[in-house]
Design a protein around this motif. Structure first.
Motif, PDB file in Angstrom:
ATOM      1  N   VAL A  19       0.880  -1.200   0.157  1.00  0.00           N
ATOM      2  CA  VAL A  19      -0.013  -0.064   0.006  1.00  0.00           C
ATOM      3  C   VAL A  19       0.941   1.195  -0.095  1.00  0.00           C
ATOM      4  CG1 VAL A  19      -1.638   1.179   1.246  1.00  0.00           C
ATOM      5  CG2 VAL A  19      -2.215  -1.245   1.032  1.00  0.00           C
ATOM      6  N   LEU A  20       1.929   1.401   0.788  1.00  0.00           N
ATOM      7  CA  LEU A  20       2.702   2.161   0.707  1.00  0.00           C
ATOM      8  C   LEU A  20       3.465   2.436  -0.462  1.00  0.00           C
ATOM      9  CD1 LEU A  20       3.783   4.415   2.781  1.00  0.00           C
ATOM     10  CD2 LEU A  20       5.519   2.840   3.772  1.00  0.00           C
ATOM     11  N   LYS A  25       3.939   5.565  -5.721  1.00  0.00           N
ATOM     12  CA  LYS A  25       3.851   5.595  -7.015  1.00  0.00           C
ATOM     13  C   LYS A  25       2.694   6.634  -7.644  1.00  0.00           C
ATOM     14  CE  LYS A  25       2.778   2.364 -10.899  1.00  0.00           C
ATOM     15  NZ  LYS A  25       2.441   0.924 -11.320  1.00  0.00           N
ATOM     16  N   ASP A  26       1.664   6.568  -6.926  1.00  0.00           N
ATOM     17  CA  ASP A  26       0.540   7.512  -7.370  1.00  0.00           C
ATOM     18  C   ASP A  26       0.762   8.874  -7.044  1.00  0.00           C
ATOM     19  OD1 ASP A  26      -0.954   5.365  -8.074  1.00  0.00           O
ATOM     20  OD2 ASP A  26      -2.240   5.373  -6.324  1.00  0.00           O
ATOM     21  N   ALA A  27       1.596   9.110  -6.122  1.00  0.00           N
ATOM     22  CA  ALA A  27       1.825  10.680  -5.468  1.00  0.00           C
ATOM     23  C   ALA A  27       3.297  11.078  -6.423  1.00  0.00           C
ATOM     24  CB  ALA A  27       2.215  10.783  -4.226  1.00  0.00           C
ATOM     25  N   PRO A  29       5.170  12.773  -9.095  1.00  0.00           N
ATOM     26  CA  PRO A  29       5.104  13.647 -10.132  1.00  0.00           C
ATOM     27  C   PRO A  29       5.890  13.298 -11.651  1.00  0.00           C
ATOM     28  CG  PRO A  29       6.523  14.666  -8.536  1.00  0.00           C
ATOM     29  CD  PRO A  29       6.074  13.555  -8.013  1.00  0.00           C
ATOM     30  N   GLN A  30       5.315  14.010 -12.619  1.00  0.00           N
ATOM     31  CA  GLN A  30       6.144  13.763 -13.899  1.00  0.00           C
ATOM     32  C   GLN A  30       7.353  14.638 -13.412  1.00  0.00           C
ATOM     33  OE1 GLN A  30       5.396  11.660 -16.519  1.00  0.00           O
ATOM     34  NE2 GLN A  30       3.480  11.126 -15.347  1.00  0.00           N
ATOM     35  N   PRO A  31       8.355  14.262 -14.333  1.00  0.00           N
ATOM     36  CA  PRO A  31       9.567  14.892 -14.471  1.00  0.00           C
ATOM     37  C   PRO A  31       9.381  16.323 -14.701  1.00  0.00           C
ATOM     38  CG  PRO A  31       9.875  12.844 -15.880  1.00  0.00           C
ATOM     39  CD  PRO A  31       8.711  13.100 -15.350  1.00  0.00           C
ATOM     40  N   GLY A  32      10.101  17.324 -13.826  1.00  0.00           N
ATOM     41  CA  GLY A  32      10.042  18.712 -14.081  1.00  0.00           C
ATOM     42  C   GLY A  32       8.853  19.375 -13.072  1.00  0.00           C
ATOM     43  N   MET A  33       7.986  18.535 -12.652  1.00  0.00           N
ATOM     44  CA  MET A  33       6.876  19.156 -11.930  1.00  0.00           C
ATOM     45  C   MET A  33       7.059  18.899 -10.332  1.00  0.00           C
ATOM     46  SD  MET A  33       3.413  17.430 -13.686  1.00  0.00           S
ATOM     47  CE  MET A  33       2.326  18.430 -12.747  1.00  0.00           C
ATOM     48  N   LEU A  34       6.555  19.802  -9.601  1.00  0.00           N
ATOM     49  CA  LEU A  34       6.824  19.867  -8.090  1.00  0.00           C
ATOM     50  C   LEU A  34       6.180  18.667  -7.256  1.00  0.00           C
ATOM     51  CD1 LEU A  34       6.114  23.487  -7.248  1.00  0.00           C
ATOM     52  CD2 LEU A  34       8.374  22.437  -7.353  1.00  0.00           C
ATOM     53  N   HIS A  35       6.948  18.153  -6.261  1.00  0.00           N
ATOM     54  CA  HIS A  35       6.392  17.075  -5.652  1.00  0.00           C
ATOM     55  C   HIS A  35       5.287  17.531  -4.661  1.00  0.00           C
ATOM     56  CE1 HIS A  35       6.202  12.932  -3.705  1.00  0.00           C
ATOM     57  NE2 HIS A  35       7.458  12.570  -4.710  1.00  0.00           N
ATOM     58  N   PRO A  36       4.228  16.740  -4.673  1.00  0.00           N
ATOM     59  CA  PRO A  36       3.044  17.210  -3.885  1.00  0.00           C
ATOM     60  C   PRO A  36       3.377  16.917  -2.095  1.00  0.00           C
ATOM     61  CG  PRO A  36       2.348  15.214  -4.683  1.00  0.00           C
ATOM     62  CD  PRO A  36       3.763  15.462  -5.209  1.00  0.00           C
ATOM     63  N   LEU A  37       4.333  16.107  -2.012  1.00  0.00           N
ATOM     64  CA  LEU A  37       4.617  15.593  -0.436  1.00  0.00           C
ATOM     65  C   LEU A  37       5.882  16.504   0.006  1.00  0.00           C
ATOM     66  CD1 LEU A  37       4.527  11.706  -0.917  1.00  0.00           C
ATOM     67  CD2 LEU A  37       2.826  13.219  -0.106  1.00  0.00           C
ATOM     68  N   SER A  38       5.911  16.794   1.377  1.00  0.00           N
ATOM     69  CA  SER A  38       7.128  17.502   1.803  1.00  0.00           C
ATOM     70  C   SER A  38       8.219  16.597   2.016  1.00  0.00           C
ATOM     71  CB  SER A  38       6.630  17.969   3.074  1.00  0.00           C
ATOM     72  OG  SER A  38       6.306  16.988   4.162  1.00  0.00           O
TER      73      SER A  38
END
Length: 97
Positions: A19-20, A25-27, A29-38
């Motif tokens: 699950v983790l 994998k779902d979180a 981001p595509q290359p060049g995009m900001l990561h939604p996780l801190s």
């Protein structure tokens, strides 16, 4: 390893790991995009994977199970070869030849 021989704790750890991994994998981001996780959350996820892995290793050691199990393809060359052995003297020709 068969689920039938796994303890409840081992099954829980396996599901938690899967699950983790799916969440990561779902979180991702595509290359060049900001990561939604801190960064702290990413570090916490790494620590969770480490703790899960360490506990799975302890349980495998206590149960005497191999931790070197790896998936393989059925057509993948095997590292061992079967050698047919025969009894001494069994190379005699059948009578009448």
């Amino acid at each position: 390893m068969n689920d039938e021989i796994l303890s409840k704790e081992q099954r829980i750890l396996r599901v938690m790991r899967k699950v983790l991994a799916s969440i990561v994998k779902d979180a991702t981001p595509q290359p060049g995009m900001l990561h939604p996780l801190s960064e702290r959350t990413i570090q916490d996820i790494r620590e969770c994977f480490g703790l899960i892995s360490a506990r799975e290793a302890e349980l495998a050691d206590n149960a005497g199970l191999s931790r070197n199990e790896k998936p393989f393809y059925t057509d993948e060359p095997q590292k061992s070869n079967v050698v047919k052995l025969h009894k001494p003297g069994s190379t005699k020709k059948p009578e009448g030849e």
